[in-house]
Write an enzyme that holds these catalytic residues in place. Structure first.
Site, PDB file in Angstrom:
ATOM      1  N   ASP A  49       0.694  -1.253  -0.078  1.00 28.36           N
ATOM      2  CA  ASP A  49      -0.105   0.072   0.109  1.00 28.36           C
ATOM      3  C   ASP A  49       0.698   1.398   0.056  1.00 28.36           C
ATOM      4  OD1 ASP A  49      -2.129  -1.754  -0.079  1.00 28.36           O
ATOM      5  OD2 ASP A  49      -3.168  -0.783   1.916  1.00 28.36           O
ATOM      6  N   ASN A  92      -4.947  -1.922  -4.550  1.00 28.57           N
ATOM      7  CA  ASN A  92      -5.911  -2.136  -3.437  1.00 28.57           C
ATOM      8  C   ASN A  92      -5.845  -1.321  -2.141  1.00 28.57           C
ATOM      9  OD1 ASN A  92      -8.592  -3.073  -2.818  1.00 28.57           O
ATOM     10  ND2 ASN A  92      -8.033  -5.124  -2.303  1.00 28.57           N
ATOM     11  N   ASP A 315     -10.535  -2.837  12.225  1.00 29.19           N
ATOM     12  CA  ASP A 315      -9.329  -3.468  11.862  1.00 29.19           C
ATOM     13  C   ASP A 315      -8.918  -4.636  12.803  1.00 29.19           C
ATOM     14  OD1 ASP A 315      -9.750  -2.405   9.410  1.00 29.19           O
ATOM     15  OD2 ASP A 315      -7.853  -1.459   9.476  1.00 29.19           O
ATOM     16  N   GLU A 343     -11.104  -5.079   1.859  1.00 26.25           N
ATOM     17  CA  GLU A 343     -10.418  -5.638   1.074  1.00 26.25           C
ATOM     18  C   GLU A 343     -11.098  -6.704   0.505  1.00 26.25           C
ATOM     19  OE1 GLU A 343      -8.928  -4.272   3.543  1.00 26.25           O
ATOM     20  OE2 GLU A 343      -6.994  -3.586   3.106  1.00 26.25           O
ATOM     21  N   HIS A 386      -4.849  -9.258   3.481  1.00 20.85           N
ATOM     22  CA  HIS A 386      -3.795  -9.573   4.637  1.00 20.85           C
ATOM     23  C   HIS A 386      -4.404  -9.812   6.086  1.00 20.85           C
ATOM     24  CE1 HIS A 386      -4.002  -4.885   5.888  1.00 20.85           C
ATOM     25  NE2 HIS A 386      -5.110  -5.238   5.060  1.00 20.85           N
ATOM     26  N   ARG A 387      -5.319  -9.230   6.535  1.00 18.91           N
ATOM     27  CA  ARG A 387      -5.708  -9.414   7.732  1.00 18.91           C
ATOM     28  C   ARG A 387      -6.466 -10.716   7.953  1.00 18.91           C
ATOM     29  NH1 ARG A 387      -4.247  -5.095  10.092  1.00 18.91           N
ATOM     30  NH2 ARG A 387      -4.285  -3.271   9.142  1.00 18.91           N
ATOM     31  N   LYS A 411       0.606  -6.597   2.005  1.00 20.75           N
ATOM     32  CA  LYS A 411      -0.269  -5.348   1.982  1.00 20.75           C
ATOM     33  C   LYS A 411       0.552  -4.533   3.195  1.00 20.75           C
ATOM     34  CE  LYS A 411      -4.771  -3.939   0.828  1.00 20.75           C
ATOM     35  NZ  LYS A 411      -4.890  -2.653   1.321  1.00 20.75           N
TER      36      LYS A 411
END
Ligand code: DC
Length: 643
Positions: A49, A92, A315, A343, A386-387, A411
């Site tokens: 990012d 993204n 998040d 995402e 990613h998370r 990311k």
């Protein structure tokens, strides 16, 4: 597809230096670019990012110099973007797309902003509506309300009162606020609807203040950028560690014992996600904090479920969903509708993957409810998010599992899995490899019993595959069909026997014919691939002894102890002879020797996972050893390896 297989974890303890915060990194980069003067940005997050943002700034003619490590110098343009026509690809990265849209729409140039397919599904209409109130000329190049966008030069009517929705993404308000100082006039933004993710707005305001612009805030409804506001470089800016990234490690400590300490964020942080620590404390975790660090430990009685409004930590709340797998009771996470436009649709993705592990999950428009269960191995899909990958690594405390496409962590946290292994301890494995009839099966089973570990007879899986193929009328060289048999094997191991489709197989897999078939099917790459995760799924607490040909080389390359157990071909033929006669089969010693030599040649000569002694394996030649002597030697080595 790439994957990463995680063994079941025993414990977690240690210290991690966090990568820079994504939210702060991209805000600092943009404001440094718009400011007067040069800014040295230290500890910037190195990730997909931030790379998208750096590339975009370079394409816009901003001076961007890498000073080495995580340090960059940005030469600000004082609000006048040097390149007036450009096409930008922003992947993204929402934290690049939204603020750049706002800044470029007000800067006055001809720009096209694009991203990956998922970026084109993430709404931006509310921000565009806000910008149009100022006279910005923005066209949707695809679907109305979504990227890609075309921004054209326009006469901006600065000042006045703008309205923007706050209940879809706080990034719209962030984008507008960061861009408004470019107009030079006083402007007020009124938020329509309940503003979500307020802590991210706090990061925006704190970062703007760092660059000399103080926004007047009236509750969470009205924000005023004063007349004459302009960004000025503060000289050097340090980016805090990422508080959302801290959440995984704090959870590891809370589940796996701890203490796990994260460096880079603490109680002085401007990031709202540090509040995750409070949520974890409500689950029972013991949390300690300093100005620039946090640490967690597991509570004596284990974690307990919570029912929480997570709007302020959208998040980091994802981490609570997988931590819930280890909490007593049902955990409910509420007010998380924004998960659906991130995402990926994170509520749907989280629910689907938690269910694969065996958890009971209820999902609603803006909530998720998780009830833990005995976890079972599964291959977890990560949805280019990613998370998802980082959250599900926690599930390894309950079961071995596979993470598909693990590199998506790039990311925000490219080194995540290296840091993860540095602070976790996996269930130990003793890998014993060697040729047929070397006695490794007997030794491995006895060592497992002595240590209280599970035992994996990997050769049995190849034997079962050969037997299954024979019963289904499939030739042993029909790679695809045999691999399908291997993938679908319904097998369970007990102390006394092995069960195929629920029926005990007994000695049916030990005949010479099936031994030859096993050796043939074991040479087929697709068969080995099909049995890979099934074998790794045995790597559970408290430990495993596995025997075969590639335990130490392919299946458990990080085994705690690797042994190459062998004996002369003659000694092995004789042992096999006695074994067969003892079981009432007829046998011929010289035929057995020849057969063993042929099988050795095939097992060692094949291109995929050939039998060989690994450089880090200990050699145990049992030609002149009794079984007890061999077992004792392995137990001695295991004590030396402190198992
Ligand atoms: O160890 P065993 O004799 O039961 O193994 C049967 C066959 O399977 C043998 O020919 C080698 C093969 N095998 C293998 O290729 N890889 C393993 N990990 C275990 C066995």
């Amino acid at each position: 597809m790439e994957f990463l297989d995680l063994p079941q974890l025993l414990s977690a303890a240690g210290s991690v230096r966090l990568p820079g915060s994504k939210s702060i990194s991209n805000r600092v980069l943009l404001l440094a670019a718009l400011a007067e003067g040069e800014t040295e940005v230290r500890d910037l997050l190195a990730s997909d990012d931030t790379e998208r943002m750096l590339e975009a700034l370079k394409a816009l003619g901003i001076g961007v110099v890498h000073l080495g490590g995580e340090n960059w110098r940005i030469s600000g343009c004082a609000g006048r973007i040097p390149v007036c026509q450009a096409e930008l690809f922003l992947g993204n990265a929402g934290t690049a797309f939204r603020p750049l849209t706002a800044a470029l729409a007000l800067a006055g140039g001809d720009y096209v902003l694009k991203g990956v397919a998922r970026m084109h599904e993430r709404p931006i209409g509310d921000l565009v509506d806000g910008l149009r109130q100022l006279g910005a000329d923005v066209t949707y190049l695809g679907n109305e309300g979504y990227p890609p966008l075309h921004l054209k030069p326009a006469t901006i009517r600065p000042g006045g009162v703008l309205k923007v929705r706050g209940d879809v993404s706080s990034q719209f308000l962030t984008g507008l606020l960061m861009a408004l100082p470019l107009t030079g006039e006083a402007a007020t933004v009124e938020v329509i609807g309940e503003l979500i993710s307020k802590p991210y707005i706090e990061i925006t305001l704190a970062t703007m203040a760092r660059f000399g612009v103080t926004v007047q805030r009236d509750g969470w409804q009205r924000f005023t950028v004063p007349a004459g506001s302009r960004y000025r470089s503060p000289g050097i800016v340090y980016v805090e560690g990422d508080a959302s990234s801290a959440s995984y490690f704090l959870a590891l400590g809370a589940i796996g014992g701890g203490p796990v300490r994260v460096e880079g964020v603490g109680h002085d942080s401007i990031q709202g996600d540090v509040k995750f620590a409070e949520a974890l404390a409500q689950m029972g975790a013991q949390i300690e904090m300093g100005p620039n660090w946090m640490a967690s430990r597991a509570p004596a009685g284990g974690l307990v479920a919570v029912d929480l409004d997570c709007n302020h930590i959208p998040d980091a709340a994802m981490t609570l969903a997988t931590a819930a797998l280890f909490a007593k009771g049902t955990t409910t996470l509420r007010n998380i509708a924004s998960w659906r436009v991130k995402e990926t649709d994170r509520i749907a993705a989280m629910a689907a993957e938690l269910r694969k592990l065996g958890a009971e999950v209820e999902e609603g428009g803006d909530y998720i409810r998780v009830t833990p269960a005995g976890l079972k191995p599964a291959a977890i899909d990560t949805y280019d998010d990613h998370r998802m990958a980082m959250c599900f690594s926690l599930a390894a405390f309950g079961t071995p599992l596979r993470i598909n496409d693990p590199k998506c962590v790039a990311k925000t946290f490219p080194d995540y899995f290296a840091c993860f292994s540095a602070v976790t301890k996996a269930a130990p494995v003793i890998a014993i490899d060697g040729p047929s009839a070397s006695g490794k099966g007997t030794v491995a089973a006895r060592v497992a019993a002595a240590l209280g570990y599970a035992y994996l007879d990997s050769g049995a899986l190849y034997r079962l595959t050969a037997l299954g193929a024979r019963r289904a009328g499939i030739a042993w060289n029909d790679e695809a069909a045999v691999a399908a048999i291997a993938a679908g094997l319904d097998v369970s191991f007990s102390e006394s026997d092995i069960f195929l489709n629920g029926a005990a197989v007994g000695d049916a897999i030990r005949t010479e014919e099936i031994s030859a078939g096993a050796s043939q099917v074991a040479a087929l790459p697709a068969v080995r691939e099909a049995l890979l995760f099934r074998q790794r799924a045995f790597n559970r607490v408290p430990g495993l002894v596995g025997d075969g040909r590639d335990m130490g080389s392919v299946i458990f390359p990080r085994a705690t102890l690797k042994i190459f157990l062998t004996a002369s071909a003659e000694a092995r033929a004789e042992r096999r002879y006695k074994q067969l006669i003892g079981k009432g089969f007829s046998a011929n010693l010289s035929d057995l020797l020849l057969d063993l030599q042929q099988r050795d040649a095939r097992d060692s000569g094949r291109s995929v996972a050939p039998l060989r002694q690994e450089a880090d394996a200990k050699l145990l030649d049992t030609t002149s050893l009794t079984i007890e002597e061999a077992v004792n030697q392995v137990l001695l080595w295991s004590r030396e390896a402190s198992l």
